[in-house]
Design a protein around this motif. Structure first.
Motif, PDB file in Angstrom:
ATOM      1  N   GLU A  30       0.819  -1.196   0.000  1.00  0.00           N
ATOM      2  CA  GLU A  30       0.000   0.000   0.000  1.00  0.00           C
ATOM      3  C   GLU A  30       0.866   1.266   0.000  1.00  0.00           C
ATOM      4  O   GLU A  30       0.550   2.255  -0.669  1.00  0.00           O
ATOM      5  CB  GLU A  30      -0.926  -0.002   1.219  1.00  0.00           C
TER       6      GLU A  30
ATOM      7  N   ARG B 288     -21.316   1.782   3.636  1.00  0.00           N
ATOM      8  CA  ARG B 288     -20.330   1.895   4.711  1.00  0.00           C
ATOM      9  C   ARG B 288     -21.022   1.982   6.051  1.00  0.00           C
ATOM     10  O   ARG B 288     -20.679   1.297   7.004  1.00  0.00           O
ATOM     11  CB  ARG B 288     -19.483   3.169   4.527  1.00  0.00           C
TER      12      ARG B 288
ATOM     13  N   LYS C 178     -20.939  -0.670   9.154  1.00  0.00           N
ATOM     14  CA  LYS C 178     -20.441  -0.286  10.471  1.00  0.00           C
ATOM     15  C   LYS C 178     -21.483  -0.591  11.541  1.00  0.00           C
ATOM     16  O   LYS C 178     -21.151  -1.099  12.613  1.00  0.00           O
ATOM     17  CB  LYS C 178     -20.108   1.216  10.466  1.00  0.00           C
TER      18      LYS C 178
ATOM     19  N   THR D 166     -12.215  -6.858   8.069  1.00  0.00           N
ATOM     20  CA  THR D 166     -13.122  -5.743   7.789  1.00  0.00           C
ATOM     21  C   THR D 166     -13.371  -4.899   9.041  1.00  0.00           C
ATOM     22  O   THR D 166     -13.476  -3.673   8.960  1.00  0.00           O
ATOM     23  CB  THR D 166     -14.457  -6.271   7.252  1.00  0.00           C
TER      24      THR D 166
ATOM     25  N   TYR E  87     -11.382  -4.120  11.205  1.00  0.00           N
ATOM     26  CA  TYR E  87     -10.283  -3.189  11.411  1.00  0.00           C
ATOM     27  C   TYR E  87     -10.264  -2.060  10.382  1.00  0.00           C
ATOM     28  O   TYR E  87      -9.432  -1.181  10.438  1.00  0.00           O
ATOM     29  CB  TYR E  87      -8.964  -3.952  11.436  1.00  0.00           C
ATOM     30  N   GLN E  88     -11.166  -2.129   9.416  1.00  0.00           N
ATOM     31  CA  GLN E  88     -11.317  -0.994   8.503  1.00  0.00           C
ATOM     32  C   GLN E  88     -12.169   0.090   9.153  1.00  0.00           C
ATOM     33  O   GLN E  88     -12.089   1.248   8.781  1.00  0.00           O
ATOM     34  CB  GLN E  88     -11.983  -1.447   7.210  1.00  0.00           C
ATOM     35  N   TYR E  89     -12.981  -0.331  10.109  1.00  0.00           N
ATOM     36  CA  TYR E  89     -13.907   0.613  10.733  1.00  0.00           C
ATOM     37  C   TYR E  89     -13.507   0.978  12.159  1.00  0.00           C
ATOM     38  O   TYR E  89     -13.857   2.049  12.649  1.00  0.00           O
ATOM     39  CB  TYR E  89     -15.315   0.030  10.729  1.00  0.00           C
TER      40      TYR E  89
ATOM     41  N   SER F 171     -10.168   0.756  15.052  1.00  0.00           N
ATOM     42  CA  SER F 171      -8.722   0.544  15.070  1.00  0.00           C
ATOM     43  C   SER F 171      -8.298  -0.605  15.973  1.00  0.00           C
ATOM     44  O   SER F 171      -7.184  -1.100  15.861  1.00  0.00           O
ATOM     45  CB  SER F 171      -8.018   1.827  15.501  1.00  0.00           C
TER      46      SER F 171
END
Lengths: 188, 188, 188, 188
Positions: free
Chosen positions: A31, C5, C9, C43, C45-47, C49
């Motif tokens: 990335e 999104r 979430k 996924t 950890y995309q929303y 931390s």
DNA sequence: AATGAATGAGCATTCATTCAT
DNA sequence: TATGAATGAATGCTCATTCAT
């Protein structure tokens, strides 16, 4: 369009050199490379099949550039001893100004499979041959003592390597080393 | 008891050398090391605080052994030129017979933080000093030409490095290189 | 897209509430939450931390919903005493029907760092202020005896908490408690 | 010897209270408890079958001490209203001076299995009964209005809980709350 | 062709528990 | 009985790679 492809690929490889140099192979993240190259993450996989493939390509490209620069520098000189001298100088200069890149190249050999290992041995053999020819020519011209050209080539490569490490480490050697080596090679 | 602790720690470091050598730092798995050492995974963390700590310890230990062997070999010779010759020979021999270990040590410099980098520079400086003293002694005894001892030390280290790489690569150089170097250093 | 999104979430937070409620913070596994949310582990950890971040978000969201429901219920009544009565009733009802969620929220205060602690104190202070205003209005209207509004707010919060615990425990108190409290507050 | 066992067990439970209070159940480490208790890690398993068992024992012990202190305080007063007043006061004082312990006890209910849950409900029921008897006596003596004793007990427990949370949070309420409650209960 | 959201394999590390001494 | 070195199950998190758009 072929141009676009080409320039995009080059941008990725340039970014790869930058990022791999800073973090090493494993710690570098695809990335980061994509961001630095200004392309999407997926795009990298259009040009390279994997992270390792990208690393290989970058390594090969980098080394070939390196060798090409050295060769062109050498060709500008006429006398063999001067060629050896500028070879040392340029090598040291490149290592100093690209120390991070030099380091990742040194690291590059480990854990990357036999294919790379073989490629590296081949490159090394090419360089040794060139140096061998250089020494042979020096001997023929009477500029160098009649030593075993192959062994002298090893010696020269060793010093090149050492100077590269010295440059990498930020040390600022002058050219006395090359003088000493040449003294060992010169007639008489 | 101290013995047991000590031998267990050594077993772990030995296994670490083996596994790190085969896969490099990142690809090596703690579990493989523990298995090879014949201990549980958790046991490693009784002796080393992290994978990196273990790698550092192994690297330092390996290098110190290496240097110690070279030193002991050198001390057996009397004349400076012979010392240099056995230094080269032993170095080549060690690199040949421990090529995997040599490779991981060469790799060790990258990406391991400034602490290691500093330690490595310190070790390098120690070696350079020893070589410098060796050259100085050779000059005083009239065995070597009156060159700059520091620069000669660089040259010697470079050749040592080159021979190590050559040994690592499985090449079987004879000692002609050391002869050429010595020719560059000898009086007259 | 923003919708997608957002809904994803929310799905994760809903699953988090479910899983955290059943096992508590530490025993809950991220993988279980991801499975219950119908998304991949990564996924989450995309929303969020970290696991703790997810827990915090869920807690805050849950509490805010809870408070919002209570507020909307209260606003439907006109007389202060009726407001207090429906406040108690709704609170008990919510605790009964969301006992697992109530429990994890009560647990939430421990071991989650000062940031959360501060947030919680802030929320508590907000609620206390609202209750204080409610009491003050009741006094002005002559519906309540002229007590110290702040202290009465404490009393009301205490009873709310108690009823919540009672509801959580599955007990089925009727509204006599609120009557007693109101008796302590009514004029004369 | 029986003494030794007993005192050692107490030392462990005391250390457990300290460590669990500071870190909560999951984050507390058996080794820390053993260190604080001044015993070996293994020794704890001679007295308790598991970490959870130790936590349970500590929780039960702590709660029973708490209740015992409250009871002894109450018994020193003669009039029912004074008993209720000192009950509130002591409860607030204990929560203030043992806020960490109070917090871990509040946390204790989650994720510890049905056995604990049942024990806790039993303890709660005991306390409610005591409070109920207290109220009944107050009514018989004409000190309290003839309310439903069970419901009044709920109210009292709720205020106890609230004051405990307030004390835990470091707030310094005076006794006005108890006055208000008593006003709701007093005759006329 | 380009993108980046989604995915899940993979691994370092922790810590309750055991057991040889 | 007491100990603590040894163990390994358990899990949060990363990141190369995929694929729907």
């Amino acid at each position: 369009m072929g141009e676009d492809r080409s320039s995009r690929k080059e941008a990725i490889m340039k970014a790869a050199l930058s990022v791999f140099s800073q973090h090493g192979f494993h710690a570098a993240r695809i990335e980061d490379i994509s961001r630095e190259a200004g392309v999407g993450k997926g795009t990298i996989y259009q040009y390279f099949s994997s992270k390792e493939d990208l690393f290989r390509a970058m390594l090969i490209d980098g080394m070939e550039r390196y060798v090409r620069i050295l060769q062109s520098t050498v060709e500008e000189e006429d006398r063999v001893r001067d060629r050896i001298r500028v070879l040392f100088q340029t090598n040291l200069y490149l290592a100093r100004t690209n120390s991070r890149a030099a380091r990742v190249i040194l690291e590059g050999l480990t854990g990357l499979g036999d294919e790379m290992h073989d490629w590296f041995l081949g490159l090394r053999e090419n360089i040794l041959s060139s140096l061998e020819n250089l020494v042979r020519e020096g001997i023929e011209r009477g500029e160098l003592r009649p030593v075993n050209p192959r062994h002298a080539a090893y010696l020269l490569l060793g010093v090149l390597h050492t100077l590269a490490v010295a440059g990498m480490m930020g040390e600022t050697e002058d050219e006395t080393i090359s003088d000493m080596v040449l003294m060992g090679l010169e007639p008489r």
